[in-house]
Write a protein that holds these residues in place. Structure first.
Motif, short mmCIF file in Angstrom:
data_model
loop_
_atom_site.label_atom_id
_atom_site.label_comp_id
_atom_site.label_asym_id
_atom_site.label_seq_id
_atom_site.Cartn_x
_atom_site.Cartn_y
_atom_site.Cartn_z
N TYR A 475 0.84 -1.21 0.00
CA TYR A 475 0.00 0.00 0.00
C TYR A 475 0.87 1.25 0.00
O TYR A 475 0.59 2.21 -0.73
CB TYR A 475 -0.91 0.00 1.23
CG TYR A 475 -1.94 1.11 1.24
CD1 TYR A 475 -3.25 0.87 0.84
CD2 TYR A 475 -1.61 2.40 1.65
CE1 TYR A 475 -4.20 1.88 0.84
CE2 TYR A 475 -2.55 3.42 1.65
CZ TYR A 475 -3.83 3.16 1.25
OH TYR A 475 -4.76 4.17 1.24
N GLU A 480 -3.05 4.39 -2.74
CA GLU A 480 -4.39 3.81 -2.59
C GLU A 480 -4.98 3.30 -3.90
O GLU A 480 -5.43 2.15 -3.99
CB GLU A 480 -5.34 4.84 -1.95
CG GLU A 480 -6.74 4.28 -1.72
CD GLU A 480 -7.62 5.21 -0.91
OE1 GLU A 480 -8.85 5.06 -1.00
OE2 GLU A 480 -7.08 6.08 -0.19
N LYS A 481 -4.99 4.13 -4.94
CA LYS A 481 -5.66 3.75 -6.19
C LYS A 481 -5.04 2.52 -6.82
O LYS A 481 -5.72 1.57 -7.20
CB LYS A 481 -5.63 4.93 -7.17
CG LYS A 481 -6.57 6.06 -6.81
CD LYS A 481 -6.59 7.14 -7.87
CE LYS A 481 -7.56 8.27 -7.48
NZ LYS A 481 -7.58 9.34 -8.51
N ARG A 482 -3.70 2.52 -6.93
CA ARG A 482 -3.02 1.38 -7.57
C ARG A 482 -3.09 0.12 -6.72
O ARG A 482 -3.14 -1.00 -7.25
CB ARG A 482 -1.57 1.75 -7.89
CG ARG A 482 -1.45 2.72 -9.08
CD ARG A 482 -0.02 2.86 -9.55
NE ARG A 482 0.80 3.56 -8.55
CZ ARG A 482 2.10 3.75 -8.69
NH1 ARG A 482 2.75 3.29 -9.75
NH2 ARG A 482 2.78 4.40 -7.75
N PHE A 484 -5.66 -0.76 -4.78
CA PHE A 484 -6.98 -1.34 -4.99
C PHE A 484 -7.10 -1.98 -6.38
O PHE A 484 -7.73 -3.03 -6.53
CB PHE A 484 -8.08 -0.29 -4.80
CG PHE A 484 -8.50 -0.13 -3.36
CD1 PHE A 484 -9.20 -1.14 -2.72
CD2 PHE A 484 -8.19 1.01 -2.64
CE1 PHE A 484 -9.59 -1.01 -1.39
CE2 PHE A 484 -8.57 1.16 -1.31
CZ PHE A 484 -9.27 0.14 -0.68
N LYS A 485 -6.47 -1.38 -7.39
CA LYS A 485 -6.46 -1.99 -8.73
C LYS A 485 -5.76 -3.34 -8.70
O LYS A 485 -6.24 -4.32 -9.27
CB LYS A 485 -5.75 -1.06 -9.73
CG LYS A 485 -6.59 0.13 -10.17
CD LYS A 485 -5.84 0.99 -11.18
CE LYS A 485 -6.68 2.20 -11.59
NZ LYS A 485 -5.92 3.07 -12.54
N LYS A 524 -14.45 0.84 1.31
CA LYS A 524 -14.57 2.08 0.53
C LYS A 524 -15.74 2.92 0.98
O LYS A 524 -15.73 4.15 0.83
CB LYS A 524 -14.69 1.73 -0.96
CG LYS A 524 -13.38 1.25 -1.58
CD LYS A 524 -13.42 1.35 -3.09
CE LYS A 524 -12.04 1.25 -3.67
NZ LYS A 524 -12.01 1.48 -5.12
#
Length: 548
Positions: A475, A480-482, A484-485, A524
Motif C-alpha cells: 500500500y 491507494e488507487k493502484r 486497490f487496482k 470504501k
C-alpha cells in the motif's frame, strides 16, 4: 447510551502527506531526518516519530552535521526568507507544506505584488500564520477576532485571507465588518474543505449530544478551535489527548456522546478513546477481552493457517495428518507473534501495543513454546521436516534485521506471502510426494494469492486507521488507487483458480473472492469495523474452511 463518531474527524490530507513523506525518507535514506518544528501538533504521533529516529528542531543551527542530514518543512509551511536560508545552508530538505497552505501563499503573493494590503485572520504566533505573513511583506495585518477587525485602520484595498483551520463562522463575521470599511476588498476564503466539513458536522451533533469528547493535542490550534465550538454549542464538552484522559464519571447520566477530533489526531487514537468509553458504559466482558487478545497477538493467524493447510491436503485427496498440520500452523503462528512483539514500540494500535507491553514475556513464551511443540510434532514425521520447519523459523525470527539489510520495497508483504506458501503448500507437498503433481502448482498459486490478499488488506486497514506504515507494505509503495487496482486483479485470479477446488468442499471455495469483494466495498464505504475486528474478519474465511 448512544455514541456518535464524527465522520470527518482525524487526519486531514495535509497532515497525512507530511507523515508519509517523513516515513518514506526514513525508510529510503541513510541520513538523519529532522523536522523544522513539530511535524504536527499531536504528542502521541510525535512520540511515535521520535521512536523511529525522526527528531524535531527549532532551527537549522541545532543540526550538527548538515551533510548527513535531511530537513523536512512541516505541513504548516514557512516564510520565503526562511526557505532561502535553508537553501543557503546547503542541507538537503524536503517541503511537506500542505498544498492548501501553498495555495494561500500563492494568493497572498499575487495580491501583495498588486499593492493590496494583506489581512490574515488567524493566530498571530501560529506557525502557519508566520509563514503566511512572510509572503505578505510589511503591508500586512493579523487579526484573530471581530474586535480586532473593527479596530483596523482605513485601507484603500485589501486581500482578506484566513489560516486554513480557522472557524468559518468567524471568517464570515469578519467579512461583514470589513466590507463597508474597505473600498476594494478581495475575499479569499482559504479555510480548507476538511476544516469546513469538520466544523459543520461538529455544530450539528454538538447541539443534540449530552457530552462532546474532542480528541487532539492541547497545543493544537484547530483542536482548540473545535473544542471552543463544542463548548459553545453543547451541554458539556471535554478535551482529551488520548484514552488515558477519559474517566468514568464523565458519562454518568448521559444518553448521547459525540466524539470528534482535530486534524492532527490519527484514527487509532480516536478508536482508542471510543473503546475506552464503550468499556466504561458497557463493561466489556472477559470473553471479548480474550477475543481481542488472540487476534491482536497473532494467535488467531495460526488457526487461519490451519484452515489453508486443510485445503492443500484435501486438494491432494488425502486426509490431513493432524499432528503435522498443527506443527506447521504453530510455527507460522509463532513467527507472527514474535514479529508483532518486536514491533510493539512502533505500534500505534493502542490495544495491541498495550497487550504486548503488558504481557510481552508471556506472549513470547507462547511463541517459543509453539516453536518447540512444532519441532517435537514434526519429529514424528521425520527429521527432514524438522529441518524444513527450522529453515522457516530461524529467518522469520530475525525478520527485522533482514529487512534493514535488504531494504526491498514491500518486503513485509512479500516475505509473509512467500513464508505462507512455503509452510502451507511446499512442506505438505514434500511429505505427500506431490511436488510433480499439477495440483501442487495450482496450490502454490492459490495460497500465494490468498496470503497476498490478506497482507494487502492488513496494509489498507492500518492506513485507513492513520497508522504509520512504511515501504514494507505494498500500500505504501503503490498508493491507494493502484493498490486497490492490484487487489481487484488478484481477486479475479483467485476467483479463476478457485473453480477446480469446488469439487473438494461442500461449500464452494469460490466464496473467498466474493467475500473479499464485499470487504472492499465496505472499506470504501467507510463501514468496516474497528481494526481488531477487521483483522479477524480478514482471516476468518481461512479458518472457516476447516468447518466445510
Amino acid at each position: 447510551m448512544k455514541i456518535i463518531i464524527a465522520k470527518n474527524a482525524g487526519f486531514c490530507p495535509g497532515v497525512n502527506n507530511a507523515i508519509n513523506k517523513v516515513i518514506e525518507l526514513s525508510e529510503h535514506s541513510t541520513k538523519k531526518i529532522y523536522t523544522l518544528g513539530q511535524l504536527i501538533h499531536n504528542n502521541d504521533v510525535i512520540k511515535n516519530l521520535e521512536e523511529r529516529g525522526i527528531v524535531a528542531v527549532n532551527s537549522i543551527s541545532e543540526i550538527n552535521d548538515i551533510k548527513t542530514s535531511i530537513l523536512v518543512i512541516r505541513a504548516h509551511g514557512i516564510p520565503p526568507e526562511l526557505e532561502e536560508k535553508i537553501k543557503e545552508s546547503g542541507i538537503e530538505y524536503v517541503d511537506a507544506t500542505c498544498p492548501l497552505v501553498k495555495n494561500a501563499h500563492r494568493i497572498i503573493k499575487e495580491y501583495s505584488e498588486k499593492g493590496y494590503t494583506t489581512i490574515i485572520l488567524g493566530d498571530k504566533e501560529h506557525a502557519e500564520v508566520i509563514g503566511l505573513k512572510g509572503y505578505a511583506g510589511d503591508n500586512c495585518f493579523v487579526i484573530s477576532s471581530v474586535e480586532e477587525a473593527e479596530k483596523l485602520p482605513d485601507i484603500e484595498k485589501a486581500n482578506l485571507v484566513s489560516q486554513t483551520t480557522q472557524e468559518e463562522e468567524l471568517f464570515e463575521r469578519v467579512v461583514n465588518i470589513l466590507t463597508p470599511k474597505i473600498k476594494e476588498l478581495i475575499i479569499s476564503n482559504t479555510i480548507c474543505t476538511p476544516t469546513k466539513l469538520r466544523q459543520k458536522e461538529t455544530i450539528e451533533f454538538s447541539k443534540i449530544a449530552d457530552i462532546v469528547v474532542v480528541i487532539g493535542g492541547k497545543h493544537s490550534a484547530n483542536t482548540q478551535r473545535l473544542y471552543q465550538i463544542c463548548k459553545d454549542m453543547s451541554k458539556e464538552a471535554v478535551l482529551v489527548e488520548n484514552e488515558n484522559d477519559i474517566t468514568d464519571d464523565l458519562f454518568k447520566d448521559k444518553n448521547t456522546v459525540f466524539i470528534t477530533a482535530g486534524a492532527s489526531t490519527p484514527a487509532w487514537l480516536i478508536s482508542g478513546v471510543e473503546k475506552k468509553i464503550r468499556g466504561i458504559i458497557y463493561k466489556e466482558n472477559i470473553f471479548r477481552k480474550f477475543f481481542k487478545f488472540i487476534v491482536a497477538s497473532g494467535i488467531f493467524t495460526g488457526f487461519a493457517a490451519l484452515g489453508l493447510i486443510s485445503v492443500v491436503y484435501k486438494s491432494f485427496k488425502t486426509s490431513p495428518d493432524i499432528k503435522f498440520a498443527i506443527s506447521l500452523s504453530l510455527v507460522l503462528m509463532a513467527a507472527h507473534i514474535i514479529n508483532r512483539s518486536s514491533e510493539k514500540e512502533a505500534n500505534e494500535n493502542n490495544f495491541r501495543k498495550t497487550i504486548f507491553l503488558k504481557y510481552n514475556r508471556e506472549i513470547r513464551y507462547i511463541a517459543y513454546i509453539s516453536i518447540i511443540l512444532s519441532i517435537l510434532l514434526s519429529l514424528n514425521s521425520g527429521i527432514l521436516y524438522t529441518i524444513l520447519i527450522l529453515l522457516f523459523a530461524l529467518p522469520a525470527m530475525v525478520y527485522r534485521k533482514i529487512k534493514k539489510s535488504l531494504k526491498i520495497s514491500a518486503i513485509k508483504d512479500i516475505f509473509i506471502t512467500l513464508g505462507w506458501v512455503y509452510i502451507i503448500c511446499f512442506i505438505p507437498a514434500i511429505s505427500l510426494h506431490k511436488l510433480s503433481s499439477p495440483i501442487f502448482y495450482s496450490n502454490i498459486l492459490l495460497i500465494f494469492t490468498a496470503s497476498l490478499i490478506r497482507n494487502i488488506f492488513i496494509g489498507i486497514l492500518q492506513k485507513k486507521n492513520d497508522m504509520i506504515i512504511t515501504n514494507e507494505y505494498i500500500y505504501f509503495c503503490l498508493g491507494e488507487k493502484r493498490t486497490f487496482k492490484l487487489l481487484y486483479i488478484i481477486l479475479l485470479v483467485l476467483l479463476f483458480i478457485s473453480i477446480p477446488y469446488c469439487r473438494y468442499f461442500s461449500i464452494p471455495i469460490l466464496f473467498l473472492p466474493v467475500y473479499y469483494f464485499i470487504m472492499i466495498f465496505m472499506m470504501k464505504k467507510g463501514k468496516s469495523p474497528d481494526i481488531i475486528l477487521s483483522e479477524f474478519l480478514i482471516e476468518l474465511p481461512f479458518f472457516a474452511i476447516i468447518l466445510v
